[in-house]
Write a protein that holds these residues in place. Structure first.
Motif, PDB file in Angstrom:
ATOM      1  N   ARG A   1       1.274  73.796-102.058  1.00 23.10           N
ATOM      2  CA  ARG A   1       1.206  74.035-100.605  1.00 23.10           C
ATOM      3  C   ARG A   1      -0.064  73.420-100.030  1.00 23.10           C
ATOM      4  NH1 ARG A   1       2.563  79.257-100.831  1.00 23.10           N
ATOM      5  NH2 ARG A   1       4.735  78.708-100.394  1.00 23.10           N
TER       6      ARG A   1
ATOM      7  N   PHE B   1      -0.617  70.454 -97.201  1.00 22.72           N
ATOM      8  CA  PHE B   1      -1.403  70.675 -95.993  1.00 22.72           C
ATOM      9  C   PHE B   1      -2.526  69.649 -95.876  1.00 22.72           C
ATOM     10  CE2 PHE B   1      -0.379  75.514 -95.838  1.00 22.72           C
ATOM     11  CZ  PHE B   1       0.931  75.202 -95.534  1.00 22.72           C
TER      12      PHE B   1
ATOM     13  N   THR C   1      -1.177  65.898 -95.182  1.00 25.16           N
ATOM     14  CA  THR C   1      -0.552  65.637 -93.886  1.00 25.16           C
ATOM     15  C   THR C   1      -1.484  65.904 -92.701  1.00 25.16           C
ATOM     16  OG1 THR C   1       0.378  67.883 -93.920  1.00 25.16           O
ATOM     17  CG2 THR C   1       1.778  66.090 -94.711  1.00 25.16           C
TER      18      THR C   1
ATOM     19  N   LEU D   1       0.518  70.323 -88.781  1.00 30.67           N
ATOM     20  CA  LEU D   1       1.164  71.168 -89.791  1.00 30.67           C
ATOM     21  C   LEU D   1       2.344  71.923 -89.197  1.00 30.67           C
ATOM     22  CD1 LEU D   1      -1.888  72.688 -91.742  1.00 30.67           C
ATOM     23  CD2 LEU D   1      -0.453  70.749 -92.375  1.00 30.67           C
TER      24      LEU D   1
ATOM     25  N   ALA E   1       6.355  71.350 -90.051  1.00 29.41           N
ATOM     26  CA  ALA E   1       7.113  72.491 -90.577  1.00 29.41           C
ATOM     27  C   ALA E   1       8.322  72.783 -89.701  1.00 29.41           C
ATOM     28  CB  ALA E   1       6.208  73.721 -90.664  1.00 29.41           C
TER      29      ALA E   1
ATOM     30  N   ASN F   1      11.153  70.091 -90.138  1.00 24.84           N
ATOM     31  CA  ASN F   1      11.985  70.268 -91.333  1.00 24.84           C
ATOM     32  C   ASN F   1      12.885  71.495 -91.218  1.00 24.84           C
ATOM     33  OD1 ASN F   1      11.361  68.346 -93.814  1.00 24.84           O
ATOM     34  ND2 ASN F   1       9.450  68.613 -92.675  1.00 24.84           N
TER      35      ASN F   1
ATOM     36  N   LEU G   1      10.591  71.523 -98.710  1.00 26.19           N
ATOM     37  CA  LEU G   1       9.520  71.476 -97.717  1.00 26.19           C
ATOM     38  C   LEU G   1       9.492  72.743 -96.865  1.00 26.19           C
ATOM     39  CD1 LEU G   1       9.808  67.748 -96.607  1.00 26.19           C
ATOM     40  CD2 LEU G   1       7.975  68.774 -97.952  1.00 26.19           C
TER      41      LEU G   1
ATOM     42  N   ASN H   1       6.453  75.537 -96.660  1.00 23.18           N
ATOM     43  CA  ASN H   1       5.882  75.885 -95.355  1.00 23.18           C
ATOM     44  C   ASN H   1       6.155  77.315 -94.918  1.00 23.18           C
ATOM     45  OD1 ASN H   1       4.525  73.461 -94.181  1.00 23.18           O
ATOM     46  ND2 ASN H   1       6.541  72.527 -94.515  1.00 23.18           N
TER      47      ASN H   1
ATOM     48  N   VAL I   1       3.479  78.976 -92.971  1.00 24.84           N
ATOM     49  CA  VAL I   1       3.338  78.437 -91.614  1.00 24.84           C
ATOM     50  C   VAL I   1       4.331  79.117 -90.676  1.00 24.84           C
ATOM     51  CG1 VAL I   1       3.422  76.354 -90.189  1.00 24.84           C
ATOM     52  CG2 VAL I   1       2.531  76.229 -92.520  1.00 24.84           C
ATOM     53  N   TYR I   2       5.583  79.265 -91.119  1.00 27.11           N
ATOM     54  CA  TYR I   2       6.578  79.951 -90.293  1.00 27.11           C
ATOM     55  C   TYR I   2       6.175  81.408 -90.050  1.00 27.11           C
ATOM     56  CZ  TYR I   2       9.325  75.944 -91.854  1.00 27.11           C
ATOM     57  OH  TYR I   2       9.753  74.678 -92.133  1.00 27.11           O
TER      58      TYR I   2
ATOM     59  N   SER J   1       4.291  72.851 -81.206  1.00 29.57           N
ATOM     60  CA  SER J   1       5.052  72.428 -82.384  1.00 29.57           C
ATOM     61  C   SER J   1       6.543  72.402 -82.089  1.00 29.57           C
ATOM     62  CB  SER J   1       4.755  73.356 -83.561  1.00 29.57           C
ATOM     63  OG  SER J   1       5.234  74.669 -83.319  1.00 29.57           O
TER      64      SER J   1
END
Length: 431
Positions: free
Chosen positions: A287, A291, A294, A348, A352, A355, A390, A394, A397-398, A418
């Motif tokens: 992970r 991060f 990217t 990021l 996320a 995808n 992916l 992530n 992040v979600y 985002s």
């Protein structure tokens, strides 16, 4: 001999003393003068720093066999002669008895005045200090360039890793500060590669070719962002557009792709477990690699290009390594600390979300096109699998974007941006 000891950043389960000793090529002696920089950090401060376990236990041992590891960080033993810019000579000897018998009879007031002069750094004026002596100035990774300069003068380094943990180092615990630190490192490494100190050229006929080549992967880490961004963005957009990038599942050409992906990840997991990590720690490590590549690596590459074009100047950003009690509590609970606005978080979060939309688009094709669902899986199976991996990576992040309510969640402005950017990318692709 001058000794400087520094620990690389610390991880959750074990703390390895990383010490390098610039020494004679055929013998190693104990130092007689040493300088220690030691900081303490909690044993738990290792959630986002697993990659250094690779460096400490694997890569540095490998470098030990091809000419000596590079000087990274502030945890090294140095001979005074090496750090002061002297070239190694075969007849080099130290009178250890004479050095050991040296005594200081100066008064406290005299020593105090001497320390003031040293602290003011005025002794550097009109000297080669910072160019040929001491740490080399003008680079964001002064340790790497200094170590390369010392090795090119004939000195050899050695990696030491005693069983007992000797020192602990301070490391950032928030994601933003970790990314800022990595950005500075990658910016500095690429700066070295593009300067006259490029190991391939500067080390020519001074250090072995294999050691010069060993520097290059570190120097070119920032460039990895291009391949990573392509892998993260293009398969998802092509999936939404209906363009297949990989062979069909039934095709024999799918096996090379599957073999490379599986073996590479299996080997990485095996190395991580061998270093004392866990499967969960390895997942966190993957992970953090994503991060970093990217966001931090991309900005490092972008800023280095701007500096070369004269649109930006060298800027050393000090990494903040302290946090409030609430952030520490979340960190101990292995929750990634977002809680700030940053262009890095915009990237990021957008990737996320993109995808996630790709997975929704794939599910829509499979569910709605019932008669062609097998054909969809046959044609886009690998792309769907990649998007799914992916999305899994992530998940934090979600969680920060949509579900967390603490101060470590992703700011609302980042969430809105985002979603908007991801929707614009999807709309432009499908038009």
């Amino acid at each position: 001999m001058w000794i400087a000891i520094c620990m690389p950043t610390i991880q959750r389960q074990s703390n390895t003393l990383c010490a390098f000793s610039w020494m004679k090529r055929r013998e190693m002696r104990l130092p007689t003068y040493s300088f220690f920089r030691v900081s303490i950090i909690s044993q738990k401060m290792k959630f986002m720093l697993a990659l250094f376990e690779y460096c400490n236990k694997l890569e540095l041992h490998g470098l030990d066999a091809i000419g000596g590891p590079c000087y990274n960080g502030s945890g090294c033993f140095h001979r005074r002669e090496a750090l002061c810019g002297k070239k190694y000579e075969k007849n080099y000897k130290v009178d250890w008895k004479k050095v050991s018998d040296t005594k200081a009879d100066e008064s406290a007031s005299f020593l105090e005045e001497t320390c003031k002069v040293l602290a003011s750094c005025t002794f550097e004026h009109n000297t080669t200090w910072g160019k040929e002596m001491g740490l080399i100035y003008g680079f964001l990774v002064e340790d790497i360039i200094t170590g390369l300069n010392i090795q090119c003068k004939g000195w050899k380094s050695m990696y030491l890793s005693p069983e007992r943990d000797g020192f602990l180092g301070v490391a950032p615990i928030t994601l933003l500060q970790t990314l800022v630190q990595h950005k500075r490192w990658m910016d500095g490494h690429l700066q070295v590669f593009l300067s006259r100190y490029c190991p391939l050229l500067y080390g020519y006929k001074k250090i072995p070719l294999k050691l010069r080549l060993a520097y290059c992967p570190y120097n070119l880490w920032a460039a990895n962002c291009l391949a990573t961004l392509y892998i993260v963005v293009m398969p998802c957009l092509c999936l939404l557009k209906g363009i297949s990038l990989f062979p069909k599942i039934s095709s024999p050409w799918v096996f090379p792709f599957a073999y490379v992906a599986f073996v590479h990840r299996a080997y990485s997991l095996n190395e991580f477990l061998w270093c004392g990590g866990t499967f969960r720690g390895w997942c966190n490590d993957q992970r953090m690699w994503l991060f970093n590549r990217t966001s931090a690596y991309f900005f490092a590459l972008f800023e280095t290009i701007l500096k070369l074009l004269g649109y930006s100047r060298l800027n050393f950003v000090v990494t903040v390594k302290v946090a409030d009690k609430e952030a520490l509590k979340r960190y101990d609970g292995e929750l990634i600390e977002f809680g700030a606005t940053s262009p890095m978080f915009d990237i990021l979060a957008t990737l996320a979300t993109l995808n996630l939309f790709g997975i929704f688009g794939a599910l829509k094709k499979v569910i709605l096109d019932v008669d062609e669902d097998l054909q969809v899986l046959e044609k886009f199976g690998l792309q769907i699998l990649l998007c799914f991996v992916l999305v899994t990576i992530n998940l934090p992040v979600y969680q920060a974007l949509f579900f967390r309510n603490d101060n470590g969640k992703m700011p609302s402005s980042v969430t809105y941006k985002s979603i908007i950017f991801a929707m614009l990318a999807c709309t432009a692709t499908m038009c």
